[in-house]
Design a protein around this motif. Structure first.
Motif, mmCIF file in Angstrom:
data_model
loop_
_atom_site.group_PDB
_atom_site.id
_atom_site.type_symbol
_atom_site.label_atom_id
_atom_site.label_comp_id
_atom_site.label_asym_id
_atom_site.label_seq_id
_atom_site.Cartn_x
_atom_site.Cartn_y
_atom_site.Cartn_z
ATOM 1 N N ARG A 23 0.897 -1.274 -0.011
ATOM 2 C CA ARG A 23 -0.050 -0.136 0.003
ATOM 3 C C ARG A 23 0.897 1.312 0.001
ATOM 4 N NH1 ARG A 23 -5.010 -1.102 3.644
ATOM 5 N NH2 ARG A 23 -5.633 -3.178 3.377
ATOM 6 N N LEU A 24 2.120 1.198 0.445
ATOM 7 C CA LEU A 24 2.957 2.289 0.518
ATOM 8 C C LEU A 24 4.211 1.844 -0.240
ATOM 9 C CD1 LEU A 24 2.868 3.260 4.507
ATOM 10 C CD2 LEU A 24 1.638 4.210 2.538
ATOM 11 N N PRO A 25 4.066 1.769 -1.629
ATOM 12 C CA PRO A 25 5.361 1.259 -2.190
ATOM 13 C C PRO A 25 6.639 2.087 -2.142
ATOM 14 C CG PRO A 25 3.476 2.029 -3.889
ATOM 15 C CD PRO A 25 3.131 2.229 -2.359
ATOM 16 N N GLU A 26 6.309 3.271 -2.043
ATOM 17 C CA GLU A 26 7.830 4.029 -1.698
ATOM 18 C C GLU A 26 8.341 3.960 -0.551
ATOM 19 O OE1 GLU A 26 4.306 5.971 0.566
ATOM 20 O OE2 GLU A 26 4.753 5.121 -1.422
ATOM 21 N N ALA A 27 7.868 3.286 0.378
ATOM 22 C CA ALA A 27 8.455 3.051 1.765
ATOM 23 C C ALA A 27 9.338 2.062 1.387
ATOM 24 C CB ALA A 27 7.358 2.231 2.796
ATOM 25 N N VAL A 28 10.480 1.944 2.455
ATOM 26 C CA VAL A 28 11.564 1.019 2.501
ATOM 27 C C VAL A 28 11.325 -0.136 3.757
ATOM 28 C CG1 VAL A 28 13.874 0.699 3.273
ATOM 29 C CG2 VAL A 28 13.202 2.418 1.286
ATOM 30 N N VAL A 29 11.201 -1.246 3.402
ATOM 31 C CA VAL A 29 11.134 -2.251 4.520
ATOM 32 C C VAL A 29 12.629 -2.782 4.972
ATOM 33 C CG1 VAL A 29 10.264 -4.711 5.191
ATOM 34 C CG2 VAL A 29 9.066 -3.305 3.494
ATOM 35 N N PHE A 30 12.757 -2.440 6.347
ATOM 36 C CA PHE A 30 14.139 -2.747 6.882
ATOM 37 C C PHE A 30 14.051 -3.919 7.886
ATOM 38 C CE2 PHE A 30 16.849 -1.303 10.804
ATOM 39 C CZ PHE A 30 17.789 -2.009 10.526
ATOM 40 N N ASP A 31 14.529 -4.955 7.899
ATOM 41 C CA ASP A 31 14.504 -6.126 8.806
ATOM 42 C C ASP A 31 15.703 -6.346 9.404
ATOM 43 O OD1 ASP A 31 14.161 -8.473 10.237
ATOM 44 O OD2 ASP A 31 13.793 -9.777 8.228
ATOM 45 N N PRO A 32 15.771 -5.802 10.647
ATOM 46 C CA PRO A 32 17.095 -5.690 11.476
ATOM 47 C C PRO A 32 17.462 -7.270 11.830
ATOM 48 C CG PRO A 32 15.287 -4.196 12.372
ATOM 49 C CD PRO A 32 14.572 -5.127 11.279
ATOM 50 N N GLU A 33 16.723 -8.337 11.623
ATOM 51 C CA GLU A 33 17.369 -9.640 11.711
ATOM 52 C C GLU A 33 18.607 -9.717 10.700
ATOM 53 O OE1 GLU A 33 15.960 -14.195 11.408
ATOM 54 O OE2 GLU A 33 14.455 -12.572 11.266
ATOM 55 N N GLU A 34 18.447 -9.330 9.416
ATOM 56 C CA GLU A 34 19.578 -9.156 8.472
ATOM 57 C C GLU A 34 20.998 -8.771 9.465
ATOM 58 O OE1 GLU A 34 19.570 -10.933 5.951
ATOM 59 O OE2 GLU A 34 17.338 -11.509 6.086
ATOM 60 N N LEU A 35 20.850 -7.662 10.042
ATOM 61 C CA LEU A 35 21.890 -6.988 10.740
ATOM 62 C C LEU A 35 22.450 -8.175 11.754
ATOM 63 C CD1 LEU A 35 21.089 -3.441 11.521
ATOM 64 C CD2 LEU A 35 22.670 -4.380 9.945
ATOM 65 N N ASP A 155 -4.576 -12.157 15.682
ATOM 66 C CA ASP A 155 -5.526 -13.359 15.626
ATOM 67 C C ASP A 155 -6.996 -12.987 15.428
ATOM 68 O OD1 ASP A 155 -5.930 -12.357 18.283
ATOM 69 O OD2 ASP A 155 -5.602 -14.031 19.353
ATOM 70 N N ARG A 156 -7.408 -11.916 15.385
ATOM 71 C CA ARG A 156 -8.781 -11.551 15.070
ATOM 72 C C ARG A 156 -8.715 -10.586 14.005
ATOM 73 N NH1 ARG A 156 -9.628 -9.699 21.366
ATOM 74 N NH2 ARG A 156 -9.588 -11.603 22.145
ATOM 75 N N LEU A 157 -7.932 -9.948 13.432
ATOM 76 C CA LEU A 157 -7.715 -9.234 12.147
ATOM 77 C C LEU A 157 -7.072 -9.850 11.002
ATOM 78 C CD1 LEU A 157 -7.617 -5.736 13.911
ATOM 79 C CD2 LEU A 157 -9.704 -6.808 12.911
ATOM 80 N N GLY A 158 -7.323 -9.790 9.709
ATOM 81 C CA GLY A 158 -6.448 -10.382 8.803
ATOM 82 C C GLY A 158 -5.610 -9.305 8.359
ATOM 83 N N PRO A 159 -4.603 -9.481 7.680
ATOM 84 C CA PRO A 159 -3.301 -8.619 7.204
ATOM 85 C C PRO A 159 -3.932 -7.138 6.601
ATOM 86 C CG PRO A 159 -2.987 -10.647 6.556
ATOM 87 C CD PRO A 159 -4.250 -10.753 7.099
ATOM 88 N N GLY A 160 -5.056 -7.262 5.647
ATOM 89 C CA GLY A 160 -5.664 -6.106 5.196
ATOM 90 C C GLY A 160 -6.556 -5.165 6.577
ATOM 91 N N GLU A 161 -6.785 -5.788 7.159
ATOM 92 C CA GLU A 161 -7.559 -5.049 8.304
ATOM 93 C C GLU A 161 -6.585 -4.349 9.375
ATOM 94 O OE1 GLU A 161 -11.557 -7.576 9.150
ATOM 95 O OE2 GLU A 161 -9.723 -8.701 9.404
#
Length: 172
Positions: A23-35, A155-161
């Protein structure tokens, strides 16, 4: 803006990050697990890379650099299960002037266990990985989140919600 997606293992952080990024394609996803994985290539491996001072410092500095140089919005799916580490990292980002939406994904412990068990086919889970993840389940974590945290039930809402709720909580 930094959207920090917190919650226990199996809470849905990575799935929600993917939906938010869609929904926000201009955003950057940063996963600190990779660090953490990268640090383990350079320093002696310990039980949990979050216990490394260098990991926590690198997370703050990397998030700041990514947000300042590459994106108006940074999405960070990372469990910070130790309260002191959460305070250190989110506090460091706030002290640097970053606006943070801290989201905590809560869920029933039985659902969380089921999700963890279904993550990888039997035989593909490294020995001890399930026990390690189960040892970090914390049914009281939602109650200890700082004021201003957006607590959502994954557990009560889906990813979209969930994404709808996060986006509605963003300022302006």
């Amino acid at each position: 803006m930094i959207i920090w997606l917190n919650g226990g293992f199996g809470a849905g952080k990575t799935t929600l990050a993917g939906e938010l990024h869609r929904r926000l394609p201009e955003a950057v996803v940063f996963d600190p697990e990779e660090l953490g994985i990268t640090l383990w290539r350079w320093v002696p491996r310990n039980e949990d890379f979050q216990d490394l001072d260098s990991w926590r410092e690198l997370v703050v500095h990397t998030a700041l650099a990514l947000r300042r140089h590459h994106a108006e919005v940074l999405i960070v799916p990372m469990a910070l299960v130790r309260d002191a580490y959460r305070e250190e990292i989110l506090g460091g980002l706030a002290a640097a002037g970053e606006e943070i939406l801290h989201v905590f994904l809560d869920l029933d412990l039985a659902v969380q266990r089921d999700r963890l068990l279904s993550r990888a086919p039997e035989g593909e889970v490294p020995p001890g990985a399930e026990e390690w993840a189960f040892s970090r389940l914390d049914p009281d974590a939602a109650a200890r989140q700082p004021e201003g945290t957006l607590i959502l039930r994954s557990d009560r809402l889906g990813p979209g919600e969930l994404a709808d709720q996060v986006l509605a909580a963003l300022p302006g």
